[in-house]
Motif scaffolding. Structure first.
Motif, PDB file in Angstrom:
ATOM      1  N   UNK A  51     -60.730 -37.773  12.341  1.00 13.11           N
ATOM      2  CA  UNK A  51     -60.888 -38.236  13.724  1.00 13.11           C
ATOM      3  C   UNK A  51     -59.765 -39.202  14.060  1.00 13.11           C
ATOM      4  N   UNK A  52     -59.340 -39.940  13.070  1.00 11.92           N
ATOM      5  CA  UNK A  52     -58.218 -40.874  13.228  1.00 11.92           C
ATOM      6  C   UNK A  52     -57.164 -40.542  12.190  1.00 11.92           C
ATOM      7  N   UNK A  53     -55.934 -40.962  12.486  1.00 12.31           N
ATOM      8  CA  UNK A  53     -54.871 -40.863  11.492  1.00 12.31           C
ATOM      9  C   UNK A  53     -54.329 -42.251  11.218  1.00 12.31           C
ATOM     10  N   UNK A  54     -53.940 -42.454   9.960  1.00  8.20           N
ATOM     11  CA  UNK A  54     -53.229 -43.685   9.626  1.00  8.20           C
ATOM     12  C   UNK A  54     -51.748 -43.398   9.848  1.00  8.20           C
ATOM     13  N   UNK A  55     -51.080 -44.260  10.597  1.00 13.07           N
ATOM     14  CA  UNK A  55     -49.644 -44.133  10.807  1.00 13.07           C
ATOM     15  C   UNK A  55     -48.976 -45.159   9.906  1.00 13.07           C
ATOM     16  N   UNK A  56     -48.434 -44.665   8.798  1.00 12.92           N
ATOM     17  CA  UNK A  56     -47.868 -45.586   7.811  1.00 12.92           C
ATOM     18  C   UNK A  56     -46.681 -46.357   8.366  1.00 12.92           C
ATOM     19  N   UNK A  57     -45.898 -45.704   9.258  1.00 16.74           N
ATOM     20  CA  UNK A  57     -44.717 -46.354   9.821  1.00 16.74           C
ATOM     21  C   UNK A  57     -45.081 -47.643  10.557  1.00 16.74           C
ATOM     22  N   UNK A  79     -50.617 -28.633   9.187  1.00 10.33           N
ATOM     23  CA  UNK A  79     -49.956 -29.931   9.085  1.00 10.33           C
ATOM     24  C   UNK A  79     -49.461 -30.337  10.469  1.00 10.33           C
ATOM     25  N   UNK A  80     -49.735 -31.556  10.854  1.00 13.36           N
ATOM     26  CA  UNK A  80     -49.260 -32.072  12.134  1.00 13.36           C
ATOM     27  C   UNK A  80     -48.207 -33.148  11.880  1.00 13.36           C
ATOM     28  N   UNK A  81     -47.324 -33.321  12.846  1.00 11.73           N
ATOM     29  CA  UNK A  81     -46.313 -34.368  12.735  1.00 11.73           C
ATOM     30  C   UNK A  81     -46.644 -35.485  13.721  1.00 11.73           C
ATOM     31  N   UNK A  82     -46.561 -36.712  13.258  1.00  8.95           N
ATOM     32  CA  UNK A  82     -46.726 -37.863  14.131  1.00  8.95           C
ATOM     33  C   UNK A  82     -45.347 -38.478  14.338  1.00  8.95           C
ATOM     34  N   UNK A  95     -47.963 -30.098  16.565  1.00  8.91           N
ATOM     35  CA  UNK A  95     -48.203 -29.122  15.508  1.00  8.91           C
ATOM     36  C   UNK A  95     -47.339 -27.901  15.768  1.00  8.91           C
ATOM     37  N   UNK A  96     -46.898 -27.262  14.703  1.00 10.80           N
ATOM     38  CA  UNK A  96     -46.156 -26.019  14.857  1.00 10.80           C
ATOM     39  C   UNK A  96     -46.544 -25.111  13.692  1.00 10.80           C
ATOM     40  N   UNK A  97     -46.939 -23.877  14.018  1.00 15.29           N
ATOM     41  CA  UNK A  97     -47.465 -22.999  12.965  1.00 15.29           C
ATOM     42  C   UNK A  97     -46.436 -22.699  11.875  1.00 15.29           C
ATOM     43  N   UNK A  98     -45.142 -22.640  12.241  1.00 13.94           N
ATOM     44  CA  UNK A  98     -44.110 -22.351  11.235  1.00 13.94           C
ATOM     45  C   UNK A  98     -44.053 -23.498  10.219  1.00 13.94           C
ATOM     46  N   UNK A  99     -44.059 -24.726  10.751  1.00  8.07           N
ATOM     47  CA  UNK A  99     -44.006 -25.877   9.861  1.00  8.07           C
ATOM     48  C   UNK A  99     -45.251 -25.931   8.969  1.00  8.07           C
ATOM     49  N   UNK A 149     -50.651 -34.802   7.364  1.00 14.52           N
ATOM     50  CA  UNK A 149     -49.906 -35.475   8.419  1.00 14.52           C
ATOM     51  C   UNK A 149     -48.517 -35.813   7.895  1.00 14.52           C
ATOM     52  N   UNK A 150     -47.508 -35.501   8.702  1.00 10.69           N
ATOM     53  CA  UNK A 150     -46.134 -35.880   8.382  1.00 10.69           C
ATOM     54  C   UNK A 150     -45.730 -36.911   9.419  1.00 10.69           C
ATOM     55  N   UNK A 151     -44.818 -37.787   9.048  1.00 13.46           N
ATOM     56  CA  UNK A 151     -44.396 -38.804   9.997  1.00 13.46           C
ATOM     57  C   UNK A 151     -42.904 -38.733  10.236  1.00 13.46           C
TER      58      UNK A 151
END
Ligand SMILES: [Zn+2]
Ligand SMILES: [Zn+2]
Length: 144
Positions: free
Chosen positions: A67-73, A94-97, A110-114, A133-135
């Motif tokens: 429900x939430x994501x941690x944004x390490x940055x 996988x989603x990118x923040x 989000x992108x299906x290829x990634x 999650x990728x940042x």
């Protein structure tokens, strides 16, 4: 079993206690990523006796349940912008923040290829990814 992609966030099956629910609403309502101590001071408006462990336990639960994501940055938390799109039906997604280092704005994409590439990489490594999650940090359109 087919699941409608238009459905709102399904809280079904989740054990949302009063403090978890309140933390979720605080982060969801914020325009920017929220740090734990900011969440705590907002939470204390609703639950005066709330202590840091209350917030950390609630955040843990909400992050684990996507429900939430941690944004390490930023060492902060954001509401999942893609939750409506049945995250749970695509465990390999996988989603990118994207985080703007100037204004702090966050966009989740989000992108299906990634997703496919990441799924392939982790599978080949035998790596169990727990965040999905990728940042990416940089400067947003408004700030550049
Ligand atoms: Zn998300
Ligand atoms: Zn910016």
């Amino acid at each position: 079993m087919s699941v409608a992609t238009e459905t709102k966030v399904s809280l079904e099956g989740l054990n949302l206690t009063a403090s978890r629910r309140a933390v979720l609403d605080i982060v969801k309502g914020a325009k920017k990523p929220m740090k734990a101590y900011d969440i705590l001071s907002d939470l204390q408006q609703v639950i005066p006796h709330a202590k840091p462990p209350t917030v950390y336990r609630a955040l843990d639960y909400l992050v684990t349940n996507h429900l939430l994501h941690r944004v390490n940055a930023q060492n902060a938390f954001v509401y999942c912008q893609h939750h409506e799109k049945c995250f749970h039906d695509h465990p390999e997604r996988f989603n990118v923040i994207f985080t703007c280092i100037t204004c702090g704005a966050i966009t989740e994409q989000a992108h299906h290829v990634m997703s496919n590439v990441m799924a392939e990489m982790t599978k080949a490594m035998g790596f169990m990814s727990d965040s999905h999650i990728l940042e990416c940090t940089g400067v947003c359109k408004e700030c550049s």
